[in-house]
Scaffold this active site. Structure first.
Site, PDB file in Angstrom:
ATOM      1  N   GLY B  15     -56.015 -72.327 -38.280  1.00  0.00           N
ATOM      2  CA  GLY B  15     -57.252 -73.000 -38.670  1.00  0.00           C
ATOM      3  C   GLY B  15     -57.071 -74.501 -38.814  1.00  0.00           C
ATOM      4  O   GLY B  15     -57.898 -75.290 -38.335  1.00  0.00           O
ATOM      5  N   LYS B 205     -51.481 -56.947 -28.052  1.00  0.00           N
ATOM      6  CA  LYS B 205     -51.829 -57.857 -26.948  1.00  0.00           C
ATOM      7  C   LYS B 205     -51.874 -57.107 -25.612  1.00  0.00           C
ATOM      8  O   LYS B 205     -52.756 -57.338 -24.784  1.00  0.00           O
ATOM      9  CB  LYS B 205     -50.833 -59.011 -26.898  1.00  0.00           C
ATOM     10  CG  LYS B 205     -50.892 -59.893 -28.154  1.00  0.00           C
ATOM     11  CD  LYS B 205     -49.666 -60.810 -28.240  1.00  0.00           C
ATOM     12  CE  LYS B 205     -49.667 -61.628 -29.521  1.00  0.00           C
ATOM     13  NZ  LYS B 205     -48.351 -62.269 -29.767  1.00  0.00           N
TER      14      LYS B 205
END
EC number: 1.1.1.3
Lengths: 436, 436
Positions: B15, B205
């Protein structure tokens, strides 16, 4: 929904690849694109040959303008190549409100500014993934995948013919001329290989990448273009001993005062992945300020690899063609109103490091004189390799790796060294990039 | 045009990378996206810390629902991670008509089907480039760059922690436990490294890549997941002697009867580029029927590399959010109505080749018995490496490379060999992929 109707201008190696892949993977492509994509019409001078490729179901004409004029055709794919008739046809297709997909790097590198402006004005797309590095989706990576980044530099092996030749020269210790003949025999080099071996093809592609990496207009005329014809087996061998490989790189870099845009042979550390890209394969390294180093590798040419890129563009256009043009990805990655006027730097302003090979007399004081001249020019030395003279010879090779310096400074220093009576042959200078 | 307003849920490592890169490259990003992209609001449990990152200009709250409820917010970026509250918030954001960008592979691999269906119904986008291989634009390559192809297989080094550990084990000849401690000390492995070293992160993934490569739903529960904790330095050394490297690969492959989806250590020929991807770097190889082999390399984790992918998604959403949803790229690459019901194969049905290490008694006839059992099972042998017993020892290692066979067949053969009195320890089995 009715399949998107595609008109093909030219059905040679790439065109027939596009036709066959679209047919073979029809279902898969429709599952992705949301509707079918169909070649509805083909223009080719050799109508009989073209018809034999596409079969009876597809209309073949010998006049490309009939394809452009056909109101049923949504997208025109230009696979003719060159700057001549291809340019006229692309401009006419845009003018007729057709979206255009092209693999024509020469056309875009030279006339891209005019073409993209026309497309922008008309609200149509001109897509060109196939123009750089064949099947590798490098245009998409630069234009969409790395949008967060200030791109710092792009460096690529973007010509398979020359990479094949360099790989063979290294593997077999052979000189350029010998390997070129072999490459021609195997079909890796064309009968007239000038565009490849002189670096022109790579420069077309580097020019396109410089535009989308930095938001500058395509400026092929500003590119520094140098091929591999003067490379000698000896230099490949010395580079190897110093831990480097020699590759023909297309490089574009953001410098303080402008953009570097250059194609030339280049020493690259042997441990870098790109140094290990062999044969006719392509690879592009992109350095961004946020992402760091990324690399993209694959086949840079050939019928189906190039078709893969053409069809990816067809799917993109199919998805986006009904979207508001303002919502599309800009042709050159940056909004047309936001282009940069950063100049492309003349080669003399480029800063890089160098490999120098000097044929010198095998006598005391030579190294001192040579390094003295470099020191005077403010060029600092990274490594020196001096061999004993061969038995019975009074000459030897002196190899110098320098740290970074302005090319103009290096040119002057080379001229000075060349003037020394103990320097017996033209100095060989190959640029070096650490790519880190 | 008013800048796109972004709300950030969670401002940790990624972030703050997103915040800093958006700020630093503001101008560049706006030149590409056609309008500004601004973080207008942040939710984080540690409000003071969050406020110190974003400064006074950005509103920080400790309740994520306030961000979702804010009508000025166009895109919600979820960077909380995990399946719990993150799932609830993503579903609420979709329900509130927000576009969502997330880096949360665990969430998508497990609950993706539900999330994408909700997004589809609501007409919003859920973008997730950062969920796989960090800054490498591999989702875009698979979903858009290679749309022409029947993807045949995808194989990737998609967990940096384990690749770092394997690189160190090979470089220094150390065992797993020792290197793990070093990796933790250096910050390459977390205090609780289970998800990384047991292959779970890579399997998340690989699951996402299997969906977009083949148009199947995300099915993490069907993935075969095996980590690197049992790897020994000896096997890395033997592999090296045979011309292979051992890598933890996430693999998904289209087979006759279904889709393979598996994560496990794997021998890869040392000459392949992917075998030379070292340290914490990631790389994904994609094999398509038209394009052939392509490879994508870069940083798979870290603040700014991951932010690069998040912001690329923000730019994509900014460009496309006003477009007709039918014209957008489908979340999972294929149109929701065109998903395939090809099953994910159980591991026993997977066909691959193998490296076997048997600790055997150093006496006559052992090799004959072992190879006899393999022959009976119809498993053919590619190479054998048998060392002389160490001085004073009556035991030795027998290494066998096999050709391809069904895993079920191999399991039976291993059970048989394990029953031989001359086989003195549990047989080590590592799968092998040529990736060509």
């Amino acid at each position: 929904m009715k399949p998107i109707q595609v008109g093909l201008l030219g059905i040679g190696t790439v065109g027939s690849g596009v036709f066959h892949v679209l047919k073979r993977n029809q279902a898969e492509i429709q599952r992705r694109a949301g509707r079918g994509i169909e070649i509805a019409m083909v223009a080719d001078l050799d109508v009989a040959r073209a018809q034999s490729i596409v079969g009876d179901g597809v209309r073949v004409v010998n006049d490309a303008r009939q394809v452009i004029a056909n109101p049923d055709i949504d997208i025109v794919v230009e696979l003719i190549g060159g700057y001549g008739i291809a340019k006229a046809l692309v401009m006419e297709a845009i003018d007729a409100g057709k979206h255009v997909v092209t693999a024509n790097k020469a056309l875009l590198a030279v006339h891209g500014t005019e073409i993209f402006a026309a497309a922008q004005a008309k609200g149509v797309m001109v897509a060109f993934e196939a123009a750089v590095a064949g099947g590798i989706p490098i245009i998409k990576a630069l234009r969409e995948g790395l949008t967060a980044n200030q791109i710092q530099w792009v460096a690529g092996i973007i010509n398979g013919t020359t990479n094949f030749i360099l790989s063979e020269m290294r593997d077999k210790g052979l000189d350029f001329d010998v390997v070129l003949k072999e490459a021609q025999r195997l079909g890796y080099a064309e009968a007239d290989p000038t565009f490849d071996i002189e670096g022109v093809d790579a420069a077309h592609k580097a020019t396109i990448m410089s535009a989308i990496a930095f938001g500058i207009p395509v400026q092929f005329d500003k590119a520094h273009v140098e091929g591999i014809t003067k490379l000698e087996a000896a230099d490949i061998r010395y580079a190897e001993q110093l831990g480097y490989r020699i590759k023909l790189l297309g490089i574009t870099k953001r410098a303080q005062e402008g953009i570097e845009l250059r194609v030339h042979p280049c020493l690259v550390p042997a441990k870098r992945l790109i140094a290990n890209v062999e044969g006719a394969m392509n690879a592009v390294v992109v350095q961004g300020d946020a992402v760091g180093t990324t690399l993209y590798y694959g086949k840079g040419a050939g019928s189906e690899p190039t078709a893969s890129a053409v069809i990816a563009d067809l799917v993109d256009v199919t998805r986006l063609h009904t979207a508001d043009p303002l919502n599309r990805v800009p042709h050159l990655a940056f909004q047309p109103a936001s282009m940069s006027d950063l100049p492309v730097l003349p080669m003399s302003e480029v800063v890089t490091s160098y490999y120098l090979r000097l044929r010198v007399a095998d006598e005391a004081g030579v190294l001192a004189k040579v390094t003295g001249l470099l020191a005077e020019a403010g060029i600092s030395i990274d490594a020196v390799l001096q061999r004993e003279a061969e038995e019975g010879s009074r000459q030897t090779d002196l190899i110098i790796l320098t740290h970074s310096t302005r090319e103009g400074t290096m040119n002057d220093a080379i001229a000075q060294m060349q003037g020394l009576p103990t320097v017996l042959a033209p100095i060989v200078r190959i640029r070096k990039e650490e790519l880190a």
